[in-house]
Design an enzyme around this catalytic site. Structure first.
Site, PDB file in Angstrom:
ATOM      1  N   CYS A  66       0.857  -1.180   0.000  1.00  9.47           N
ATOM      2  CA  CYS A  66       0.000   0.000   0.000  1.00  9.47           C
ATOM      3  C   CYS A  66       0.900   1.239   0.000  1.00  9.47           C
ATOM      4  CB  CYS A  66      -0.922   0.003   1.216  1.00  9.47           C
ATOM      5  SG  CYS A  66      -0.046   0.102   2.805  1.00  9.47           S
ATOM      6  N   CYS A 157       2.513   5.418   9.195  1.00 10.80           N
ATOM      7  CA  CYS A 157       1.506   5.623   8.158  1.00 10.80           C
ATOM      8  C   CYS A 157       0.539   6.729   8.583  1.00 10.80           C
ATOM      9  CB  CYS A 157       0.733   4.325   7.920  1.00 10.80           C
ATOM     10  SG  CYS A 157      -0.647   4.511   6.773  1.00 10.80           S
ATOM     11  N   GLU A 187       0.714  -1.627  16.384  1.00  7.21           N
ATOM     12  CA  GLU A 187      -0.119  -0.458  16.102  1.00  7.21           C
ATOM     13  C   GLU A 187      -1.087  -0.171  17.243  1.00  7.21           C
ATOM     14  OE1 GLU A 187      -3.712   0.915  13.187  1.00  7.21           O
ATOM     15  OE2 GLU A 187      -2.212  -0.435  12.310  1.00  7.21           O
ATOM     16  N   CYS A 288      -8.790   2.270   7.228  1.00  6.09           N
ATOM     17  CA  CYS A 288      -7.781   2.589   6.223  1.00  6.09           C
ATOM     18  C   CYS A 288      -8.301   2.261   4.825  1.00  6.09           C
ATOM     19  CB  CYS A 288      -6.512   1.793   6.530  1.00  6.09           C
ATOM     20  SG  CYS A 288      -5.317   1.747   5.194  1.00  6.09           S
ATOM     21  N   SER A 317       1.222 -10.631  10.162  1.00  3.39           N
ATOM     22  CA  SER A 317       0.543  -9.521   9.491  1.00  3.39           C
ATOM     23  C   SER A 317      -0.962  -9.642   9.681  1.00  3.39           C
ATOM     24  CB  SER A 317       0.884  -9.518   7.994  1.00  3.39           C
ATOM     25  OG  SER A 317       0.024  -8.660   7.283  1.00  3.39           O
TER      26      SER A 317
END
Length: 399
Positions: A66, A157, A187, A288, A317
């Protein structure tokens, strides 16, 4: 701690950089050689379809790196180019992809060591350069690095930063942040550090437990035992669940985040009535775009007639795992691998990770006769890795 004021101060520091170093052209060739793919470009131009003998490959129409990941990786390469001799650290994996992180190690980027789940910053000294990864870093880590006199390169990000702003707004208005995420994910750890009062819920099952408690259907001791490691210090469910705002780990399943939001809106409406709803529940928009696009593309792909699915991305992930969940929800034979090396074209075998299980080696991976294979990859997986998987499938189909 006033996290908003700290961020504002940090952003004005001469030792802080979040915009890169203007060396994009200098690192472009290295990035292209390491991560891009001519074959993938050809398949995209052919309607995301490849035919090779008895093999048909169908690619999801949105997959792989991304924008936020591309930005983070490019900034890391630029940082080494800008600081060729300085000691360079990164607080965590830049992204959840083993090959990308290995490339950084080859560039002499040191990863902060972790001892029993705790990061050890003792080796970091004044003047060192420290990269914050795409997932971000906790405000406490940023504060430590700033006080130690480090040069901070922030590749967080912008979508993640947007969530931080959301929970800071919750904090300002004494609203508890319900964070849809994995409590130990980098995160979510970062996001919760910017929040005031918060509670992390993994899925709809946990969200329903919270909703039931709000409506007087739960036991306090059982509730605290369930969420003791997923809430802010001093959290009191009888006090802190009266005003809620929802945020999320940006890589969670979009549909589930939305469902959780609707659940808490209904719950607060039931308890407080329509006239007071806006005083007790804050709507959200922290999903997102890239995560949403990849999930939407996956839903479209699994509507096609597929014999099997290969999902490529780091085993840790979150966004890749959710892509795997979509395939499995449709009953498709699906294999999650982290690198092309997991596929043995000579032996027709694949080492993969079933959902919530350990690695498993499966023989007779590709069936005989005409076969259609769907392929997608997580937001941290470069096109080059997808290309290598497809090349192995082509070789395997010829045997």
């Amino acid at each position: 701690m006033d996290t908003h004021a700290f961020k504002r101060s940090l952003h004005h520091s001469e030792r802080y950089n979040r915009r890169g170093f203007g060396r994009a052209e200098e690192v472009a060739e290295s990035l292209e050689q390491a991560y891009q793919s001519g074959l993938i470009g050809t398949i995209r131009d052919n309607g995301y379809k490849l035919s090779h003998g008895r093999l048909t490959v169908r690619l999801a129409e949105a997959f792989g790196f991304c924008w936020g990941v591309e930005r983070a990786v490019a900034m890391a390469y630029e940082t080494r180019k800008h600081y060729p001799a300085e000691r360079l650290w990164i607080t965590n994996e830049i992204i959840h992809n083993p090959s990308v992180n290995d490339h950084l190690r080859e560039m002499d980027v040191q990863f902060i060591p972790v001892e029993q789940g705790v990061k050890d910053f003792s080796g970091v000294t004044s003047g060192d350069v420290v990269i914050l990864p795409a997932f971000g870093a906790t405000v406490q880590e940023m504060q430590l690095l700033n006080e130690r006199g480090c040069h901070i390169v922030d590749t967080t990000c912008p979508w993640v930063s947007k969530v931080w702003t959301t929970v800071e707004k919750h904090k300002k208005h004494t609203i508890t942040s319900i964070i849809h995420g994995k409590v130990k994910h980098e995160e979510t750890l970062a996001t919760s550090s910017f929040a005031g009062t918060y509670l992390v819920v993994l899925d709809m099952e946990e969200a329903q437990i919270v909703a039931d408690y709000i409506l007087g259907k739960g036991d306090r001791d059982a509730f605290m035992q369930r969420f003791s490691a997923a809430c802010s210090p001093g959290f009191d469910p009888d006090r802190d669940l009266s005003r809620l705002g929802v945020a999320n780990q940006t890589t969670m399943l979009k549909s589930e985040t939305e469902e959780i939001g609707r659940l808490f809106e209904r719950t607060m409406l039931s308890k407080y009535g329509p006239a007071e709803l806006n005083d007790h529940f804050v709507a959200f928009n922290t999903i997102c775009d890239a995560t949403q696009e990849r999930q939407d593309a996956m839903f479209s792909l699994v509507d096609e007639p597929l014999d099997l699915m290969v999902v490529i991305g780091g085993f840790n992930s979150s966004n890749t795992t959710h892509l795997q969940e979509i395939a499995l929800s449709r009953g498709i034979r699906s294999f999650h691998i982290d690198t092309p090396d997991r596929l043995d074209a000579q032996a027709n075998a694949i080492e993969h990770k079933p959902l919530n299980e350990n690695l498993r080696l499966e023989s007779n991976f590709l069936p005989a006769g005409p076969v259609t294979v769907g392929i997608t990859s997580g937001a941290s997986t470069p096109d080059r890795a997808v290309e290598e998987v497809i090349e192995k499938l082509m070789l395997l189909s010829e045997s």
